[in-house]
Design a protein around this motif. Structure first.
Motif, PDB file in Angstrom:
ATOM      1  N   ASP A 280     -47.820  36.467 102.995  1.00  0.00           N
ATOM      2  CA  ASP A 280     -47.796  35.524 103.839  1.00  0.00           C
ATOM      3  C   ASP A 280     -46.342  35.515 104.220  1.00  0.00           C
ATOM      4  OD1 ASP A 280     -50.496  35.671 103.927  1.00  0.00           O
ATOM      5  OD2 ASP A 280     -50.485  33.301 102.108  1.00  0.00           O
ATOM      6  N   LEU A 281     -45.128  35.367 103.187  1.00  0.00           N
ATOM      7  CA  LEU A 281     -43.844  35.306 103.708  1.00  0.00           C
ATOM      8  C   LEU A 281     -43.689  36.340 104.334  1.00  0.00           C
ATOM      9  CD1 LEU A 281     -42.553  33.600  99.998  1.00  0.00           C
ATOM     10  CD2 LEU A 281     -43.374  32.848 102.280  1.00  0.00           C
ATOM     11  N   ALA A 282     -44.086  37.319 104.060  1.00  0.00           N
ATOM     12  CA  ALA A 282     -43.297  38.790 104.798  1.00  0.00           C
ATOM     13  C   ALA A 282     -44.425  38.066 106.002  1.00  0.00           C
ATOM     14  CB  ALA A 282     -44.287  39.827 104.739  1.00  0.00           C
ATOM     15  N   ILE A 283     -44.430  38.290 106.543  1.00  0.00           N
ATOM     16  CA  ILE A 283     -45.145  38.024 108.276  1.00  0.00           C
ATOM     17  C   ILE A 283     -43.777  36.318 108.598  1.00  0.00           C
ATOM     18  CG2 ILE A 283     -47.007  37.034 109.526  1.00  0.00           C
ATOM     19  CD1 ILE A 283     -48.834  38.300 107.901  1.00  0.00           C
ATOM     20  N   LEU A 284     -43.923  35.977 107.849  1.00  0.00           N
ATOM     21  CA  LEU A 284     -42.735  34.607 108.562  1.00  0.00           C
ATOM     22  C   LEU A 284     -41.594  34.789 108.553  1.00  0.00           C
ATOM     23  CD1 LEU A 284     -44.316  31.600 106.087  1.00  0.00           C
ATOM     24  CD2 LEU A 284     -44.373  31.795 108.668  1.00  0.00           C
ATOM     25  N   ALA A 285     -41.588  35.744 107.367  1.00  0.00           N
ATOM     26  CA  ALA A 285     -39.963  36.666 107.738  1.00  0.00           C
ATOM     27  C   ALA A 285     -39.539  37.801 109.045  1.00  0.00           C
ATOM     28  CB  ALA A 285     -39.458  37.232 106.311  1.00  0.00           C
ATOM     29  N   GLU A 286     -41.020  38.057 109.279  1.00  0.00           N
ATOM     30  CA  GLU A 286     -40.823  39.449 110.143  1.00  0.00           C
ATOM     31  C   GLU A 286     -40.577  38.522 111.560  1.00  0.00           C
ATOM     32  OE1 GLU A 286     -39.309  42.189 110.038  1.00  0.00           O
ATOM     33  OE2 GLU A 286     -39.675  42.581 108.325  1.00  0.00           O
ATOM     34  N   LEU A 287     -41.272  37.182 112.274  1.00  0.00           N
ATOM     35  CA  LEU A 287     -41.856  36.475 112.641  1.00  0.00           C
ATOM     36  C   LEU A 287     -40.352  35.867 113.264  1.00  0.00           C
ATOM     37  CD1 LEU A 287     -45.294  34.741 112.234  1.00  0.00           C
ATOM     38  CD2 LEU A 287     -44.775  35.907 113.831  1.00  0.00           C
ATOM     39  N   ALA A 288     -39.445  36.225 112.193  1.00  0.00           N
ATOM     40  CA  ALA A 288     -38.676  34.968 112.734  1.00  0.00           C
ATOM     41  C   ALA A 288     -36.851  35.937 113.676  1.00  0.00           C
ATOM     42  CB  ALA A 288     -37.625  34.484 111.347  1.00  0.00           C
ATOM     43  N   ARG A 289     -37.219  37.508 113.351  1.00  0.00           N
ATOM     44  CA  ARG A 289     -36.955  38.422 113.644  1.00  0.00           C
ATOM     45  C   ARG A 289     -37.508  39.300 114.195  1.00  0.00           C
ATOM     46  NH1 ARG A 289     -36.288  43.128 110.474  1.00  0.00           N
ATOM     47  NH2 ARG A 289     -34.207  43.215 110.452  1.00  0.00           N
ATOM     48  N   LEU A 290     -38.671  38.197 114.888  1.00  0.00           N
ATOM     49  CA  LEU A 290     -39.373  39.375 116.130  1.00  0.00           C
ATOM     50  C   LEU A 290     -38.810  39.727 116.941  1.00  0.00           C
ATOM     51  CD1 LEU A 290     -42.121  40.682 116.252  1.00  0.00           C
ATOM     52  CD2 LEU A 290     -42.913  38.410 117.897  1.00  0.00           C
ATOM     53  N   ARG A 291     -38.804  41.161 117.526  1.00  0.00           N
ATOM     54  CA  ARG A 291     -38.422  41.632 118.744  1.00  0.00           C
ATOM     55  C   ARG A 291     -39.180  43.165 118.836  1.00  0.00           C
ATOM     56  NH1 ARG A 291     -35.136  46.173 117.355  1.00  0.00           N
ATOM     57  NH2 ARG A 291     -34.995  46.807 115.431  1.00  0.00           N
ATOM     58  N   PRO A 292     -38.665  42.936 120.355  1.00  0.00           N
ATOM     59  CA  PRO A 292     -39.681  44.561 121.034  1.00  0.00           C
ATOM     60  C   PRO A 292     -38.727  45.575 120.591  1.00  0.00           C
ATOM     61  CG  PRO A 292     -39.911  42.478 122.621  1.00  0.00           C
ATOM     62  CD  PRO A 292     -38.402  42.570 121.775  1.00  0.00           C
ATOM     63  N   ARG A 293     -39.720  46.906 120.242  1.00  0.00           N
ATOM     64  CA  ARG A 293     -38.895  47.611 119.776  1.00  0.00           C
ATOM     65  C   ARG A 293     -39.223  48.912 120.875  1.00  0.00           C
ATOM     66  NH1 ARG A 293     -37.888  48.759 113.495  1.00  0.00           N
ATOM     67  NH2 ARG A 293     -37.774  46.635 112.937  1.00  0.00           N
ATOM     68  N   ARG A 294     -38.312  49.748 121.062  1.00  0.00           N
ATOM     69  CA  ARG A 294     -38.151  50.847 122.783  1.00  0.00           C
ATOM     70  C   ARG A 294     -39.097  52.075 121.355  1.00  0.00           C
ATOM     71  NH1 ARG A 294     -36.950  52.897 127.105  1.00  0.00           N
ATOM     72  NH2 ARG A 294     -37.032  50.604 127.873  1.00  0.00           N
ATOM     73  N   TYR A 295     -40.335  52.887 121.912  1.00  0.00           N
ATOM     74  CA  TYR A 295     -41.077  53.120 121.705  1.00  0.00           C
ATOM     75  C   TYR A 295     -41.096  54.763 122.841  1.00  0.00           C
ATOM     76  CZ  TYR A 295     -42.678  50.943 117.732  1.00  0.00           C
ATOM     77  OH  TYR A 295     -43.507  49.785 116.950  1.00  0.00           O
ATOM     78  N   THR A 296     -41.173  55.831 122.519  1.00  0.00           N
ATOM     79  CA  THR A 296     -41.829  57.032 123.142  1.00  0.00           C
ATOM     80  C   THR A 296     -43.044  57.853 122.967  1.00  0.00           C
ATOM     81  OG1 THR A 296     -39.324  57.183 123.371  1.00  0.00           O
ATOM     82  CG2 THR A 296     -41.082  59.068 124.411  1.00  0.00           C
ATOM     83  N   LEU A 297     -43.951  57.253 123.917  1.00  0.00           N
ATOM     84  CA  LEU A 297     -45.207  58.142 122.925  1.00  0.00           C
ATOM     85  C   LEU A 297     -45.313  59.143 123.991  1.00  0.00           C
ATOM     86  CD1 LEU A 297     -47.457  54.788 123.438  1.00  0.00           C
ATOM     87  CD2 LEU A 297     -46.325  55.076 121.149  1.00  0.00           C
ATOM     88  N   THR A 298     -45.997  60.188 124.142  1.00  0.00           N
ATOM     89  CA  THR A 298     -46.777  61.213 124.266  1.00  0.00           C
ATOM     90  C   THR A 298     -48.262  61.714 124.281  1.00  0.00           C
ATOM     91  OG1 THR A 298     -44.274  62.176 124.199  1.00  0.00           O
ATOM     92  CG2 THR A 298     -45.918  63.846 125.131  1.00  0.00           C
ATOM     93  N   LEU A 299     -48.638  61.100 125.203  1.00  0.00           N
ATOM     94  CA  LEU A 299     -50.285  60.875 125.170  1.00  0.00           C
ATOM     95  C   LEU A 299     -50.678  62.721 125.631  1.00  0.00           C
ATOM     96  CD1 LEU A 299     -50.611  57.919 126.314  1.00  0.00           C
ATOM     97  CD2 LEU A 299     -50.653  58.250 123.951  1.00  0.00           C
TER      98      LEU A 299
END
Length: 318
Positions: free
Chosen positions: A189-208
């Protein structure tokens, strides 16, 4: 995870038709699965499995790595089947040794999350699942399902049966595993709160299947099955018998939107949100910086990696 000590539970009986002759049924049991609530069931489960007329051998291990090594050794020594008693993590460790082989496998769901067993049609009650497996052993019957094969940048190969998380959920798990305090569910639960506080989209490259896609995303999951985390239907249309992987991408969520959408994952209705996109492919390559993936809830390979749907890679005792 931990497994209990080795033992041959019953003498050998007649060999059921359709199973490899001579070898025992190897059983990996995790007494800590599901916070230990099924620990006392193990003798009864072994009795039920023994009704198939095969010797039942309980594998010995004191860690997850030892458990996986014990499964590999049992298969190499000629086990006629492998049974895993535990949750998705226990099953994940066990299937590494039987993926792509003819050795049949049976999951007895006894963990906090039992997504793979549920998705492949096993009863949720451990005794009932053991009875289904014992009947299949007696009849020499198994049915094939797909697995996903992961290949890391260094050539490491792993397998999973349910879902690979490569976004926010994987990042939360990684943080929780690094935390020394508190113990138990509160750490997550604390890890969720910590990561929500620094939430940002990340760049992914997907090859499908050869088609390259650049996305900014918060959630990325690749499902052989539909659910993870004890019933969260992150890839609701995934089918472990269709020879394909389902890819679900949640785009540029802010904190408020993610908090609002996350509960919808249990019903699988999050895929109707305009920021969520779904894809289907046989081969998926994922590239992103600083992401360690989690497969079947277990810490797995870092990105980049290639995922391949592998039809009929596992033979279930069902």
């Amino acid at each position: 995870m931990h497994a209990v000590t080795a033992d041959d539970h019953r003498p050998a009986g007649p060999s059921p038709a359709g199973l490899p002759a001579g070898g025992p049924v190897a059983v990996l049991a995790n007494p800590t699965a599901g916070r230990g609530r099924h620990r006392g069931l193990l003798p009864d489960l072994l009795d039920r499995l023994s009704t198939a007329g095969r010797p039942v051998r309980l594998l010995s291990a004191t860690s997850a790595d030892e458990a996986e090594a014990a499964c590999h050794a049992a298969v190499a020594e000629g086990a006629s089947a492998l049974i895993a008693v535990g949750g998705d993590g226990t099953i994940h460790r066990a299937i590494q040794s039987v993926a792509g082989t003819a050795v049949p496998f049976g999951p007895v769901p006894a963990g906090t999350g039992n997504d793979f067993a549920a998705e492949t049609g096993f009863p949720s009650a451990p005794r009932a699942a053991a009875d289904v497996i014992a009947a299949a052993l007696r009849q020499g019957h198994s049915r094939p399902v797909d697995l996903a094969r992961m290949t890391g940048a260094d050539g490491t190969v792993r397998w999973y049966g349910a879902v690979l998380a490569a976004g926010f959920d994987a990042i939360v798990n990684e943080r929780a595993n690094r935390m020394r305090w508190p113990r138990g569910p509160r750490r997550y639960d604390l890890a969720i709160l910590a990561e929500l506080a620094r939430l940002r989209p990340r760049r992914y490259t997907l090859t499908l299947d050869g088609e390259r896609l650049e996305v900014d995303a918060v959630l990325v999951a690749v499902g052989n099955g539909a659910s993870y985390g004890g019933g969260m239907r992150i890839c609701p249309a995934a089918d472990p018998t269709d020879g394909l992987l389902d890819v679900v991408v949640g785009g540029r969520f802010d904190r408020r939107t993610l908090i609002r959408v996350k509960p919808r994952i249990y019903a699988g209705t999050h895929v109707t949100h305009p920021l969520v996109h779904t894809y289907r492919a046989r081969t998926v390559t994922i590239t992103a910086d600083d992401i360690t993936t989690y497969a079947d809830g277990e810490r797995s390979l870092p990105l980049p990696m290639t995922l391949t749907a592998t039809p009929q890679a596992l033979h279930l005792l069902h």
